[in-house]
Enzyme design. Structure first.
Site, PDB file in Angstrom:
ATOM      1  CB  SER A 367      -0.905   0.009   1.234  1.00 21.97           C
ATOM      2  OG  SER A 367      -1.580   1.237   1.340  1.00 21.97           O
ATOM      3  NE  ARG A 368       3.158   2.045  -5.716  1.00 22.85           N
ATOM      4  CZ  ARG A 368       2.465   1.382  -6.614  1.00 22.85           C
ATOM      5  NH1 ARG A 368       1.210   1.696  -6.824  1.00 22.85           N
ATOM      6  NH2 ARG A 368       3.006   0.412  -7.311  1.00 22.85           N
ATOM      7  CB  VAL A 369      -1.776   5.213   1.620  1.00 22.44           C
ATOM      8  CG1 VAL A 369      -2.209   6.101   2.763  1.00 22.44           C
ATOM      9  CG2 VAL A 369      -2.343   5.744   0.305  1.00 22.44           C
TER      10      VAL A 369
END
Length: 505
Positions: A367-369
């Site tokens: 998850s790039r968040v």
């Protein structure tokens, strides 16, 4: 001649009044004609002012979408059965782009991509319409994704968190549990103020009916819209289905609310678009897809956002699904969508058949968040979880060679096995985040190391019930503060030790 006297001024004023009231406005309508029709495609001559994406009107109240604007003809995809259309039929411009009904009136209903009801609950009357193709919010109109969207799935909320406004790809082979993750996420939004839209593209009608029954039985259909473009629908409706679902979600986002839209799945959407493009005689590219296949999905997924506070702070979260062939994530459509989204959850067939469900491969899922989409309590508990699990997978592969292991390695393997067991979760049973924090804390800190592996799931179930009955203040504190405060952590440790003594007896 009689003696009638005419008043010249009176006649003149009457003529002037008549001239004033003459409507000199002319409405000019352009008409074209059908050159040929078949396979859901019509070729139209004339209409030099037609716009790309404009609705064109055919006889019998049939509408089409102008996709190809060529020098001497227009390629139109027809929205319904083309059997009623014939060569030389009259076609005219409408000046409108395709719009669908939106609003809370659609909640609890099953509709087609044009917003027409497919269930037996009567007609739908809405107050608003939105165009299916809409410009994505600009960078200025957005704010960072920082508010968690809990899926209720331990493996995802702890290691691959999703935030409101994010675009997280669910990718894997056929029948590895991709749709189950999405439906469980919808179930977990109950009483959380998130409206859900489930878009079925090219699915079996029986499968969509099962999803509807599942949501209905668990009272989740009340806040959900199902947009159905199943395999029996024309390719045209399968093509516009995700855009229609996105428009329905945007209604909530632009009104300061939160929405979740599931696209199940974009692989079949790309196939439907390829079919239309080939019929329109567009030049094929890689794997026979047209050259604008990347733009097809990017302009859809970019519309998911967390809006700025000035625009109401609403959000639209997108969960697109992509089906791979034999685990190949490097093929055309998967790589396209991976590059557009903010991370991917990869489901692996080997894990699924080994009984690890959800079959999430933590190694290539991301998850790039990241932690921005987690509550502080989960950050504190699951900070090392991904690393511990990755090390366990390496050691597990190493032990297959039959090498003798030292005690430290054996302990690490033992804990890894228990972590995997805790992360297993049945479908249709999403878990509140405070319960996830408590059981993950117990396994990661080693309190379950001395338990028999076969009793882990039983222990988990009874431990959660024990915490709710005997220590409700712990879960209440985590739920309200979103943090694991030092005094609450002490209570949790004491509760774990007390329950273990009771459980072992």
């Amino acid at each position: 001649m009689d003696d009638t006297i005419f008043d010249v001024n009176e006649i003149t004023s009457a003529i002037r009044e008549q001239i004033k009231n003459v409507d000199l406005h002319m409405e000019v309508e352009q008409f074209g004609r059908v050159l040929d029709v078949g396979d859901g495609i019509a070729r139209v001559a004339g209409l030099p002012n037609a716009m790309a994406g404009e609705m064109l009107e055919f006889p019998h109240e049939i509408y089409g979408l102008a996709l190809n604007l060529e020098e001497d003809q227009i390629g139109v995809v027809v929205m319904s059965d083309v059997s009623e259309l014939q060569e030389n039929d009259v076609v005219k411009c409408t000046g409108r782009i395709l719009s669908v009904p939106v609003g809370e009136e659609l909640l609890g209903r099953v509709v087609d991509p044009l917003g027409r009801p497919l269930d037996e609950k009567g007609s739908i009357t809405t107050k608003s319409f939105r165009p299916i193709d809409f410009l994505a919010p600009s960078v200025v109109d957005r704010q960072p994704v920082k508010e968690p969207l809990q899926t209720g799935i331990k493996a995802i909320d702890s290691m691959i968190p999703i935030g409101r406004g994010q675009r997280e790809l669910i990718i894997g082979d056929r029948r590895t549990g991709k749709s189950v993750i999405c439906t469980d996420t919808i179930l977990n939004q109950k009483n959380k103020g998130v409206f859900c839209i489930y878009v079925a593209i090219g699915q079996e009608a029986s499968y969509v009916a099962r999803v509807k029954r599942k949501l209905e039985s668990m009272d989740a259909l009340d806040y959900t819209i199902i947009v159905n473009a199943s395999a029996s629908f024309p390719a045209t409706l399968q093509y516009i289905a995700p855009y229609a679902g996105c428009a329905m979600g945007e209604y909530f986002m632009y009104n300061g609310k939160h929405a979740l839209v599931v696209y199940d799945d974009l692989s079949k959407h790309a196939i439907a678009y390829r079919q239309l493009s080939l019929l329109l005689r567009r030049p094929p590219g890689r794997e026979a897809y047209p050259g604008d296949i990347f733009y097809l999905h990017s302009r859809l997924l970019e519309r998911a956002a967390k809006l700025s506070d000035e625009l109401g702070g609403g959000s639209l979260t997108a969960l697109p699904i992509i089906e791979t062939q034999q685990g190949d994530v490097s093929s055309y459509i998967p790589t396209n969508v991976i590059s557009i989204t903010d991370g991917q959850i990869y489901l692996e067939s080997d894990l699924f058949y080994a009984g690890v469900r959800p079959a999430v491969n933590v190694g290539i899922s991301v998850s790039r968040v990241g932690g921005n989409a987690q509550i502080n309590a989960m950050k504190k508990v699951a900070g090392r979880l991904r690393l511990d699990l990755a090390q366990y997978r390496e050691l597990e592969a190493f032990t297959q060679f039959g090498t003798e292991l030292d005690k430290a390695t054996q302990d690490q393997l033992s804990r890894g096995e228990r972590i995997v067991e805790v992360l297993k979760q049945k479908s249709d049973e999403p878990m509140p985040v405070e319960d996830q924090v408590m059981i993950l804390y117990a396994v990661i800190r080693g309190y379950l190391d001395d338990l028999d592996l076969n009793k882990i799931k039983e222990f988990e179930k009874e431990f959660i019930n024990y915490m709710h009955l005997s220590h409700p203040d712990v879960s209440r504190s985590i739920s309200e503060t979103k943090d694991l405060l030092p005094e609450v952590e002490e209570q949790l440790i004491k509760a774990i030790l007390n329950f273990k003594r009771l459980y072992v007896r």
